[in-house]
Design a protein around this motif. Structure first.
Motif, mmCIF file in Angstrom:
data_model
loop_
_atom_site.group_PDB
_atom_site.id
_atom_site.type_symbol
_atom_site.label_atom_id
_atom_site.label_comp_id
_atom_site.label_asym_id
_atom_site.label_seq_id
_atom_site.Cartn_x
_atom_site.Cartn_y
_atom_site.Cartn_z
ATOM 1 N N LYS A 4 0.831 -1.199 0.000
ATOM 2 C CA LYS A 4 0.000 0.000 0.000
ATOM 3 C C LYS A 4 0.868 1.253 0.000
ATOM 4 N N VAL A 7 1.268 6.827 3.960
ATOM 5 C CA VAL A 7 0.870 8.179 4.342
ATOM 6 C C VAL A 7 1.484 8.487 5.699
ATOM 7 N N LEU A 20 -7.434 10.489 11.401
ATOM 8 C CA LEU A 20 -6.806 10.287 10.088
ATOM 9 C C LEU A 20 -6.461 8.812 9.874
ATOM 10 N N LEU A 23 -9.580 6.861 9.087
ATOM 11 C CA LEU A 23 -10.101 7.157 7.754
ATOM 12 C C LEU A 23 -9.300 6.477 6.648
ATOM 13 N N LEU A 24 -7.990 6.343 6.845
ATOM 14 C CA LEU A 24 -7.104 5.947 5.745
ATOM 15 C C LEU A 24 -6.518 4.540 5.877
ATOM 16 N N LYS A 25 -6.692 3.889 7.030
ATOM 17 C CA LYS A 25 -5.971 2.641 7.291
ATOM 18 C C LYS A 25 -6.344 1.506 6.335
ATOM 19 N N ASP A 27 -6.824 1.672 3.131
ATOM 20 C CA ASP A 27 -6.235 1.823 1.798
ATOM 21 C C ASP A 27 -4.741 2.148 1.819
ATOM 22 N N TYR A 28 -4.218 2.551 2.981
ATOM 23 C CA TYR A 28 -2.827 3.012 3.026
ATOM 24 C C TYR A 28 -2.122 2.476 4.267
ATOM 25 N N ILE A 30 -0.058 3.576 7.321
ATOM 26 C CA ILE A 30 -0.052 4.860 8.020
ATOM 27 C C ILE A 30 1.136 4.954 8.969
ATOM 28 N N LYS A 114 -10.233 11.575 2.026
ATOM 29 C CA LYS A 114 -9.922 10.423 1.174
ATOM 30 C C LYS A 114 -9.696 10.843 -0.276
ATOM 31 N N VAL A 117 -6.244 12.801 -0.716
ATOM 32 C CA VAL A 117 -5.097 11.887 -0.635
ATOM 33 C C VAL A 117 -5.044 11.005 -1.883
ATOM 34 N N ARG A 118 -6.171 10.427 -2.262
ATOM 35 C CA ARG A 118 -6.204 9.539 -3.428
ATOM 36 C C ARG A 118 -5.804 10.283 -4.703
#
Length: 351
Positions: A4, A7, A20, A23-25, A27-28, A30, A114, A117-118
């Motif tokens: 992945k 971030v 954060l 929200l992002l874990k 797809d990314y 962290i 999201k 960042v994407r």
């Protein structure tokens, strides 16, 4: 190791970091830092794909962090999105001027976080793919182009040939230089736009470069009765006279090919296009002159990207790339009308 994108979130408020990360874990991967110093260390050691950076932090604030990131070779290209509760336009302007690519405001809107960042990660990946493809193309094209450039000289060394054959071989060599210049410039101009181009000057003969450029425009000039003239220090140059400068040869070739081509296109029949080389204190000046006129609709944007007038197949990138090349040399470029002539002058500092 995770495949992945990574971030890095830097914020002195644990609650913000948790939001954060949640929200992002999915797809990314962290990384989290609670202050600017730790954020810098993680950026240097982990090379994240993007950084979400809080502006207002005790000690080292976000502005100082991004200043340090942009000052270091290893971290300068990592995209940074500022995270802030400030809503004043001046704060956003300051951050963008320092190199931030975007802003996210608190309290967080999950969809906006999201999406931002994407989108920026996809843009960065697109840039990487473009650079990789162009790097491969340059590598694969340079080998056959080396033969195109070198074989005419080898043929001339192998026997006696009349002037017509010599002229044809010279044109083949010039075409090779033109293609090589185009291959190299494809990525170079992109890097110049981003301010990441590595300028490596060398001792070169600018007069020889001008003569090669003239060969490429010889046919068009002859058909229209236009004379191509090289001047050195205000007088016509001898056939073997040199003008040594410190610059990048391929960049200068590309720049002059565009400027001379534009001058030939604009020059009235029976006129002349003159390239003048002159030394100044601490610099050299290259002037391209022709008795044509610059259309009114283009005067104010002569060096702008995609600026063109009256050309069905013109890209509008010739003078724009010349401006970038002059800037890459630490120099400048200008256009003015002087005594019925259009004069484009490039000034390049010399060591």
């Amino acid at each position: 190791m995770s495949d992945k994108p990574t971030v890095l979130a830097v914020d002195d408020t644990p609650e913000n970091l948790h939001i954060l990360m949640d929200l992002l874990k999915d797809d990314y991967a962290i990384l989290a830092a609670k202050d600017g110093e730790k954020g810098l260390k993680l950026a240097r050691s982990k090379d994240p794909d993007i950084i979400l950076l809080d502006v207002m932090m005790p000690g080292m604030d976000g502005y100082e962090v991004i200043n340090r990131l942009k000052a270091e070779e290893k971290t300068k290209d990592i995209p940074v999105i500022f995270v802030t509760s400030l809503n004043e336009a001046g704060d956003e302007t300051k951050g963008l001027a320092l190199g931030a690519i975007d802003y996210i405001t608190k309290p967080f809107n999950p969809d906006i976080v999201k999406a931002r960042v994407r989108n920026h990660l996809e843009l960065r990946e697109a840039v990487r793919v473009r650079e990789d493809v162009e790097r491969i193309m340059r590598h694969d094209l340079k080998s056959p182009l080396t033969s195109v450039i070198s074989l005419p000289q080898l043929i001339l060394m192998s026997g006696e040939y009349d002037e017509h054959v010599k002229s044809m071989l010279a044109r083949i060599e010039d075409a090779g230089y033109t293609l090589l210049s185009m291959v190299n410039m494809s990525t170079a101009l992109f890097k110049m736009e981003r301010g990441t181009y590595s300028f490596v000057p060398e001792s070169m003969d600018m007069a020889a470069v001008v003569r090669k450029v003239f060969i490429g425009h010889e046919d068009t000039a002859q058909m229209r009765g236009i004379e191509l003239v090289l001047e050195i220090e205000g007088t016509p140059a001898g056939p073997e006279q040199e003008f040594t400068v410190s610059a990048e040869e391929l960049l200068c070739y590309s720049m002059l090919a565009n400027l001379v081509g534009n001058a030939v296109d604009a020059c009235p029949k029976g006129g002349d296009v003159r390239v003048s080389l002159q030394r100044m204190e601490g610099a050299v000046q290259i002037s391209v002159r022709n008795p044509g006129e610059v259309p009114e609709d283009i005067k104010s944007r002569f060096f702008a990207k995609y600026a063109t007038s009256g050309k069905d197949r013109g890209t509008g990138l010739g003078t724009y790339s010349a401006k970038l090349i002059a800037k890459a040399h630490g120099g400048s470029i200008s256009m003015e009308s002087v005594d019925g002539e259009v004069v484009v002058a490039v000034t390049i500092p010399q060591p």
